[in-house]
Write a protein that holds these residues in place. Structure first.
Motif, PDB file in Angstrom:
ATOM      1  N   VAL A 149     -41.697 -87.150  15.930  1.00  0.00           N
ATOM      2  CA  VAL A 149     -42.394 -87.270  17.220  1.00  0.00           C
ATOM      3  C   VAL A 149     -43.264 -88.515  17.236  1.00  0.00           C
ATOM      4  O   VAL A 149     -43.282 -89.275  18.213  1.00  0.00           O
ATOM      5  CB  VAL A 149     -43.248 -86.001  17.487  1.00  0.00           C
ATOM      6  CG1 VAL A 149     -44.151 -86.224  18.695  1.00  0.00           C
ATOM      7  CG2 VAL A 149     -42.358 -84.792  17.703  1.00  0.00           C
ATOM      8  N   ILE A 150     -43.993 -88.749  16.154  1.00  0.00           N
ATOM      9  CA  ILE A 150     -44.875 -89.914  16.071  1.00  0.00           C
ATOM     10  C   ILE A 150     -44.074 -91.210  16.187  1.00  0.00           C
ATOM     11  O   ILE A 150     -44.495 -92.167  16.842  1.00  0.00           O
ATOM     12  CB  ILE A 150     -45.672 -89.882  14.751  1.00  0.00           C
ATOM     13  CG1 ILE A 150     -46.657 -88.700  14.764  1.00  0.00           C
ATOM     14  CG2 ILE A 150     -46.411 -91.192  14.515  1.00  0.00           C
ATOM     15  CD1 ILE A 150     -47.342 -88.457  13.439  1.00  0.00           C
ATOM     16  N   GLU A 151     -42.885 -91.247  15.551  1.00  0.00           N
ATOM     17  CA  GLU A 151     -42.053 -92.448  15.587  1.00  0.00           C
ATOM     18  C   GLU A 151     -41.622 -92.793  17.012  1.00  0.00           C
ATOM     19  O   GLU A 151     -41.458 -93.963  17.358  1.00  0.00           O
ATOM     20  CB  GLU A 151     -40.807 -92.231  14.716  1.00  0.00           C
ATOM     21  CG  GLU A 151     -41.065 -92.301  13.223  1.00  0.00           C
ATOM     22  CD  GLU A 151     -41.350 -93.722  12.765  1.00  0.00           C
ATOM     23  OE1 GLU A 151     -40.869 -94.661  13.424  1.00  0.00           O
ATOM     24  OE2 GLU A 151     -42.072 -93.877  11.761  1.00  0.00           O
ATOM     25  N   LYS A 152     -41.467 -91.779  17.874  1.00  0.00           N
ATOM     26  CA  LYS A 152     -40.970 -92.012  19.235  1.00  0.00           C
ATOM     27  C   LYS A 152     -42.050 -92.502  20.200  1.00  0.00           C
ATOM     28  O   LYS A 152     -41.737 -92.946  21.295  1.00  0.00           O
ATOM     29  CB  LYS A 152     -40.343 -90.723  19.789  1.00  0.00           C
ATOM     30  CG  LYS A 152     -39.025 -90.353  19.117  1.00  0.00           C
ATOM     31  CD  LYS A 152     -38.312 -89.240  19.852  1.00  0.00           C
ATOM     32  CE  LYS A 152     -39.056 -87.935  19.746  1.00  0.00           C
ATOM     33  NZ  LYS A 152     -38.292 -86.803  20.353  1.00  0.00           N
ATOM     34  N   ILE A 153     -43.323 -92.405  19.819  1.00  0.00           N
ATOM     35  CA  ILE A 153     -44.408 -92.833  20.707  1.00  0.00           C
ATOM     36  C   ILE A 153     -44.772 -94.277  20.374  1.00  0.00           C
ATOM     37  O   ILE A 153     -45.314 -94.578  19.307  1.00  0.00           O
ATOM     38  CB  ILE A 153     -45.639 -91.913  20.553  1.00  0.00           C
ATOM     39  CG1 ILE A 153     -45.255 -90.465  20.904  1.00  0.00           C
ATOM     40  CG2 ILE A 153     -46.776 -92.393  21.452  1.00  0.00           C
ATOM     41  CD1 ILE A 153     -46.381 -89.462  20.720  1.00  0.00           C
ATOM     42  N   ASP A 154     -44.429 -95.194  21.276  1.00  0.00           N
ATOM     43  CA  ASP A 154     -44.573 -96.632  21.010  1.00  0.00           C
ATOM     44  C   ASP A 154     -46.018 -97.063  20.844  1.00  0.00           C
ATOM     45  O   ASP A 154     -46.301 -98.048  20.149  1.00  0.00           O
ATOM     46  CB  ASP A 154     -43.930 -97.425  22.157  1.00  0.00           C
ATOM     47  CG  ASP A 154     -42.426 -97.190  22.239  1.00  0.00           C
ATOM     48  OD1 ASP A 154     -41.824 -96.889  21.195  1.00  0.00           O
ATOM     49  OD2 ASP A 154     -41.870 -97.306  23.355  1.00  0.00           O
ATOM     50  N   GLU A 155     -46.955 -96.381  21.511  1.00  0.00           N
ATOM     51  CA  GLU A 155     -48.354 -96.808  21.468  1.00  0.00           C
ATOM     52  C   GLU A 155     -49.005 -96.587  20.106  1.00  0.00           C
ATOM     53  O   GLU A 155     -50.053 -97.163  19.817  1.00  0.00           O
ATOM     54  CB  GLU A 155     -49.171 -96.070  22.532  1.00  0.00           C
ATOM     55  CG  GLU A 155     -48.873 -96.455  23.966  1.00  0.00           C
ATOM     56  CD  GLU A 155     -47.636 -95.764  24.507  1.00  0.00           C
ATOM     57  OE1 GLU A 155     -47.280 -96.032  25.666  1.00  0.00           O
ATOM     58  OE2 GLU A 155     -47.022 -94.952  23.767  1.00  0.00           O
ATOM     59  N   SER A 184     -52.769 -86.743  24.533  1.00  0.00           N
ATOM     60  CA  SER A 184     -52.104 -85.717  25.338  1.00  0.00           C
ATOM     61  C   SER A 184     -50.590 -85.769  25.144  1.00  0.00           C
ATOM     62  O   SER A 184     -49.939 -84.736  24.973  1.00  0.00           O
ATOM     63  CB  SER A 184     -52.460 -85.908  26.817  1.00  0.00           C
ATOM     64  OG  SER A 184     -51.759 -84.993  27.622  1.00  0.00           O
ATOM     65  N   GLN A 185     -50.027 -86.978  25.159  1.00  0.00           N
ATOM     66  CA  GLN A 185     -48.580 -87.127  24.957  1.00  0.00           C
ATOM     67  C   GLN A 185     -48.172 -86.633  23.574  1.00  0.00           C
ATOM     68  O   GLN A 185     -47.134 -85.955  23.419  1.00  0.00           O
ATOM     69  CB  GLN A 185     -48.177 -88.587  25.129  1.00  0.00           C
ATOM     70  CG  GLN A 185     -46.679 -88.831  24.976  1.00  0.00           C
ATOM     71  CD  GLN A 185     -46.324 -90.298  25.061  1.00  0.00           C
ATOM     72  OE1 GLN A 185     -47.204 -91.161  25.185  1.00  0.00           O
ATOM     73  NE2 GLN A 185     -45.040 -90.605  25.002  1.00  0.00           N
ATOM     74  N   LEU A 186     -48.986 -86.943  22.556  1.00  0.00           N
ATOM     75  CA  LEU A 186     -48.681 -86.506  21.190  1.00  0.00           C
ATOM     76  C   LEU A 186     -48.646 -84.983  21.101  1.00  0.00           C
ATOM     77  O   LEU A 186     -47.724 -84.402  20.512  1.00  0.00           O
ATOM     78  CB  LEU A 186     -49.726 -87.080  20.237  1.00  0.00           C
ATOM     79  CG  LEU A 186     -49.633 -86.649  18.774  1.00  0.00           C
ATOM     80  CD1 LEU A 186     -48.332 -87.124  18.150  1.00  0.00           C
ATOM     81  CD2 LEU A 186     -50.834 -87.178  17.983  1.00  0.00           C
ATOM     82  N   ILE A 187     -49.632 -84.319  21.693  1.00  0.00           N
ATOM     83  CA  ILE A 187     -49.687 -82.859  21.629  1.00  0.00           C
ATOM     84  C   ILE A 187     -48.494 -82.247  22.370  1.00  0.00           C
ATOM     85  O   ILE A 187     -47.844 -81.308  21.880  1.00  0.00           O
ATOM     86  CB  ILE A 187     -51.019 -82.357  22.227  1.00  0.00           C
ATOM     87  CG1 ILE A 187     -52.191 -82.802  21.347  1.00  0.00           C
ATOM     88  CG2 ILE A 187     -51.014 -80.836  22.341  1.00  0.00           C
ATOM     89  CD1 ILE A 187     -53.546 -82.499  21.936  1.00  0.00           C
ATOM     90  N   GLU A 188     -48.183 -82.774  23.544  1.00  0.00           N
ATOM     91  CA  GLU A 188     -47.064 -82.236  24.327  1.00  0.00           C
ATOM     92  C   GLU A 188     -45.741 -82.383  23.578  1.00  0.00           C
ATOM     93  O   GLU A 188     -44.949 -81.429  23.510  1.00  0.00           O
ATOM     94  CB  GLU A 188     -46.982 -82.963  25.673  1.00  0.00           C
ATOM     95  CG  GLU A 188     -48.122 -82.636  26.627  1.00  0.00           C
ATOM     96  CD  GLU A 188     -48.048 -83.455  27.899  1.00  0.00           C
ATOM     97  OE1 GLU A 188     -47.034 -84.191  28.070  1.00  0.00           O
ATOM     98  OE2 GLU A 188     -48.975 -83.370  28.722  1.00  0.00           O
ATOM     99  N   GLU A 189     -45.509 -83.580  23.023  1.00  0.00           N
ATOM    100  CA  GLU A 189     -44.237 -83.818  22.332  1.00  0.00           C
ATOM    101  C   GLU A 189     -44.121 -82.977  21.057  1.00  0.00           C
ATOM    102  O   GLU A 189     -43.029 -82.503  20.709  1.00  0.00           O
ATOM    103  CB  GLU A 189     -44.101 -85.308  22.004  1.00  0.00           C
ATOM    104  CG  GLU A 189     -44.000 -86.214  23.220  1.00  0.00           C
ATOM    105  CD  GLU A 189     -42.783 -85.891  24.077  1.00  0.00           C
ATOM    106  OE1 GLU A 189     -41.757 -85.445  23.518  1.00  0.00           O
ATOM    107  OE2 GLU A 189     -42.872 -86.073  25.313  1.00  0.00           O
ATOM    108  N   CYS A 190     -45.225 -82.791  20.349  1.00  0.00           N
ATOM    109  CA  CYS A 190     -45.192 -81.945  19.146  1.00  0.00           C
ATOM    110  C   CYS A 190     -44.865 -80.505  19.517  1.00  0.00           C
ATOM    111  O   CYS A 190     -44.072 -79.842  18.835  1.00  0.00           O
ATOM    112  CB  CYS A 190     -46.522 -82.018  18.413  1.00  0.00           C
ATOM    113  SG  CYS A 190     -46.803 -83.561  17.522  1.00  0.00           S
TER     114      CYS A 190
END
Length: 270
Positions: free
Chosen positions: A197-203, A241-247
């Motif tokens: 999940v972390i790898e997919k978040i560009d920021e 927020s995006q990290l929590i949702e994707e996890c």
């Protein structure tokens, strides 16, 4: 008409000194008020070129001092015994100080913030769980502009007594979050899911490297801590927020349980 003129002359002759003193007092007070406003504007304009917060603070202090001195001088010119007034004001001031000790503490804290300068206008601060950019330091409170454009107002006393984290000069800011999974979950599988999940978040920055690992075995879950870094100019709340949702989505898709807090009670019959 002659009678009116006669009474007017008698009134003037009898109260001439009082009237002149009253007019002098009013003139002094008017001049003091004008000087207070003029000085506040000029000092704020001059000092704010180098430091806006210091300029605002000093202009407010000077404004209040000039108004008080002007009022006392005007009363003295009118013939009022200012010594007694000052004594009464001193006694009243002591009583007011005891009643408003929290406000006076905030005033003293504001002076400390101006002198020590732990931050300036525009700095990115974290005060407890609240993060935002400094708008102003006033006599009694400090204001922060939050990422959602709301204005948070903190008493200066709470600012000086709390932990101030100045993130302005930091290149990156850290996001930390804890997620708990069921005890039947495979630790390596969960770590792999979270890292994906972390790898997919560009920021999220790759340097420093993100951290995912077990940090606690709590009463009802295995707790994983996630620590990642983002650039300082990126909205930390949006990324978190995006990290929590994707996890959450990834764990649900993998069938990994995120348990509720629970207490198991076992009763044995002997």
């Amino acid at each position: 008409m002659d009678e009116i003129t006669h009474y007017a002359l008698e009134f003037w002759q009898e109260y001439q000194g009082y009237i002149i003193s009253l007019l002098k007092g009013i003139a002094l007070l008017a001049c003091g008020i004008y000087l207070a406003f003029f000085s506040r504007t000029r000092i704020r304009k001059v000092i704010s070129k180098k430091d806006e917060i210091l300029g605002n603070f000093l202009s407010q202090v000077l404004f209040v001092c000039i108004i008080i001195l002007s009022a006392i001088t005007a009363l003295g010119t009118m013939g009022v015994q200012t010594t007694s007034i000052i004594a009464v004001l001193g006694t009243a001031g002591l009583a007011i100080a005891l009643a408003l000790k929290d406000s006076l503490s905030s005033l003293a804290s504001g002076i400390v913030l101006i002198v020590l300068r732990p931050f300036k206008k525009g700095d990115l601060l974290e005060l407890g769980s609240v993060a935002g950019r400094v708008e102003a330091i006033n006599l009694f409170h400090t204001t922060l502009r939050l990422p959602d454009n709301k204005l948070a107002i903190f008493p200066n006393e709470s600012v000086t007594k709390g932990v101030i984290t100045n993130c302005t000069d930091a290149e990156r800011r850290r996001i930390e979050w804890i997620v708990g999974v069921g005890y039947k979950s495979d630790i390596e599988e969960v770590k792999s899911i979270l890292n994906a999940v972390i790898e997919k978040i560009d920021e999220i920055s790759k340097d420093p490297a993100p951290f995912v690992g077990v940090t606690e075995l709590s009463s009802s879950s295995i707790d994983f801590s996630i620590r990642v870094w983002i650039e300082n100019n990126i909205n930390i709340f949006a990324v978190r927020s995006q990290l929590i949702e994707e996890c959450k989505k990834a764990l649900d898709n993998a069938g990994v349980e995120i348990p509720y807090n629970q207490l198991d009670v076992r009763v044995s019959n002997k």
